[in-house]
Write an enzyme that holds these catalytic residues in place. Sequence first.
Site, PDB file in Angstrom:
ATOM      1  N   PHE A  11       0.810  -1.259   0.029  1.00  0.00           N
ATOM      2  CA  PHE A  11      -0.143   0.175   0.183  1.00  0.00           C
ATOM      3  C   PHE A  11       0.858   1.320   0.235  1.00  0.00           C
ATOM      4  O   PHE A  11       0.725   2.172  -0.891  1.00  0.00           O
ATOM      5  CB  PHE A  11      -0.851  -0.173   1.185  1.00  0.00           C
ATOM      6  CG  PHE A  11      -1.404   1.270   1.711  1.00  0.00           C
ATOM      7  CD1 PHE A  11      -2.114   2.059   0.839  1.00  0.00           C
ATOM      8  CD2 PHE A  11      -1.438   1.614   2.923  1.00  0.00           C
ATOM      9  CE1 PHE A  11      -2.711   3.173   1.121  1.00  0.00           C
ATOM     10  CE2 PHE A  11      -1.946   2.943   3.255  1.00  0.00           C
ATOM     11  CZ  PHE A  11      -2.610   3.528   2.548  1.00  0.00           C
ATOM     12  N   ILE A  12       1.855   1.474   1.024  1.00  0.00           N
ATOM     13  CA  ILE A  12       2.572   2.576   0.984  1.00  0.00           C
ATOM     14  C   ILE A  12       3.600   2.763   0.045  1.00  0.00           C
ATOM     15  O   ILE A  12       3.804   3.416  -0.752  1.00  0.00           O
ATOM     16  CB  ILE A  12       3.243   2.900   2.569  1.00  0.00           C
ATOM     17  CG1 ILE A  12       2.105   3.018   3.574  1.00  0.00           C
ATOM     18  CG2 ILE A  12       4.272   4.004   2.485  1.00  0.00           C
ATOM     19  CD1 ILE A  12       2.625   3.111   4.885  1.00  0.00           C
ATOM     20  N   ASP A  31       9.191  -7.265  -3.993  1.00  0.00           N
ATOM     21  CA  ASP A  31       8.095  -7.630  -3.316  1.00  0.00           C
ATOM     22  C   ASP A  31       7.644  -9.283  -3.093  1.00  0.00           C
ATOM     23  O   ASP A  31       8.056  -9.759  -4.460  1.00  0.00           O
ATOM     24  CB  ASP A  31       6.632  -7.051  -3.640  1.00  0.00           C
ATOM     25  CG  ASP A  31       5.654  -6.809  -2.511  1.00  0.00           C
ATOM     26  OD1 ASP A  31       5.483  -5.518  -2.087  1.00  0.00           O
ATOM     27  OD2 ASP A  31       5.078  -7.779  -2.143  1.00  0.00           O
ATOM     28  N   LEU A  76      10.155  -1.151   3.415  1.00  0.00           N
ATOM     29  CA  LEU A  76       8.997  -1.259   3.934  1.00  0.00           C
ATOM     30  C   LEU A  76       8.370  -2.626   3.973  1.00  0.00           C
ATOM     31  O   LEU A  76       7.453  -2.857   4.590  1.00  0.00           O
ATOM     32  CB  LEU A  76       8.128  -0.513   3.152  1.00  0.00           C
ATOM     33  CG  LEU A  76       7.997   1.035   2.562  1.00  0.00           C
ATOM     34  CD1 LEU A  76       7.598   1.438   1.510  1.00  0.00           C
ATOM     35  CD2 LEU A  76       8.231   1.718   4.003  1.00  0.00           C
ATOM     36  N   THR A  95       9.627 -12.671   9.828  1.00  0.00           N
ATOM     37  CA  THR A  95       9.723 -11.793   8.444  1.00  0.00           C
ATOM     38  C   THR A  95      10.195 -10.224   8.960  1.00  0.00           C
ATOM     39  O   THR A  95      11.326  -9.749   8.352  1.00  0.00           O
ATOM     40  CB  THR A  95       8.470 -11.493   8.002  1.00  0.00           C
ATOM     41  OG1 THR A  95       7.767 -12.725   7.654  1.00  0.00           O
ATOM     42  CG2 THR A  95       8.576 -10.439   6.679  1.00  0.00           C
ATOM     43  N   TYR A 149       4.500  -8.191  17.549  1.00  0.00           N
ATOM     44  CA  TYR A 149       4.656  -7.041  16.316  1.00  0.00           C
ATOM     45  C   TYR A 149       5.372  -5.936  16.872  1.00  0.00           C
ATOM     46  O   TYR A 149       6.502  -5.561  16.196  1.00  0.00           O
ATOM     47  CB  TYR A 149       3.347  -6.566  15.707  1.00  0.00           C
ATOM     48  CG  TYR A 149       3.323  -5.791  14.607  1.00  0.00           C
ATOM     49  CD1 TYR A 149       4.189  -5.813  13.697  1.00  0.00           C
ATOM     50  CD2 TYR A 149       2.560  -4.562  14.691  1.00  0.00           C
ATOM     51  CE1 TYR A 149       4.094  -4.858  12.647  1.00  0.00           C
ATOM     52  CE2 TYR A 149       2.560  -3.747  13.569  1.00  0.00           C
ATOM     53  CZ  TYR A 149       3.284  -3.928  12.513  1.00  0.00           C
ATOM     54  OH  TYR A 149       3.487  -2.819  11.551  1.00  0.00           O
TER      55      TYR A 149
END
Length: 324
Positions: A11-12, A31, A76, A95, A149
């Site tokens: 998204f960003i 990605d 990101l 991750t 997180y």
Amino acid sequence: MKIFITGGAGFIGSHLAERLLGRGDRVLVLDDLSTGSMDNIAHLVGRDGFDYRIGSALDQPLVSECVDRCDVTIHLAAAVGVRLIVEKPVHTIETNVRATEVVLNAVAKKQKLTLIASTSEVYGKSAKIPFSEEDDLQLGPTSHSRWAYACSKALDEWLGLAYHREKKVPVILARFFNTVGPRQTGRYGMVLPNFAMQALTGEPITVFGTGEQARCFGHVKDAVEAILRLIAAPAAVGNVFNVGNDEEVTILQLAERVRDAAGSSSEIRLVPYDEAYAEGFEDMLRRVPDVRRLERTIGFRPRTPLSEIIADVVADQRARLAVR
Ligand code: UDP
């Protein structure tokens, strides 16, 4: 300039790639399409200066090759969204921690300027409003997945700052507060696209808990502007920045405003947290950024009004419905 964006189909990342291309920079996106999507970058493929690789940010040789081919790295790629974190804690921790390690290892070799995305989640349950970068972090117990997180991103920050202090790598850390806008999917639990879709389809708008909890929503175009200014500011290197809007709204008010903006008559339904997530889920009551450091350093802070943000998200969700 050539910019490498991990998570560039997210998204960003996709908004950032678009903006960079628009001003004449070249962009290389990496990605793995786990939460990102080709739909986000399909309109950029084939454009002059745009290149992409489908692969993992955990793949050291691939990441190193991409870093070497670019001037600046924007990291990101991460496991994001509260729902994903609660459902897949192993994936989240691995991750977030390993990808940052891989990126820092690659950029350290050539001392390349790097911005690492962090999150307002790192403030945890702090009740000291607004949150400033030098405040203590207050995380919950390890038995609650949500805090994994926050902790994984806090570790990313420590690692980034350690590479800066010990190895002199030019690293910038950006703590993004609730960032929203067109292209954000509701699939991973984010509130605004979900409310907009529920309102447009006449479904009940599901407000978790009492709805008294409040958030500050920043437009993705402001987040992108902040990133561009941060990587251009020598004083930003070695520092952590809050990136967010400080206009606060309760989730119940948000539901009402989205319903109005969509011209909907959906019912607003309160759903207990235990039903929405898992038993024992802890939410934050308030989360407001102190953006003075950001503004002092880059002469900018996110200010797009919530009414404009809601209108953009409703229009985006409406367009998605039209092509369903
Ligand atoms: N939320 C909600 N309904 C939804 C999704 C989220 O009421 O369908 C609430 C959530 O419990 C939280 C706020 O909206 O209080 C923001 O949630 P989001 O997952 O977007 O971001 P967070 O601030 O939790 O990272």
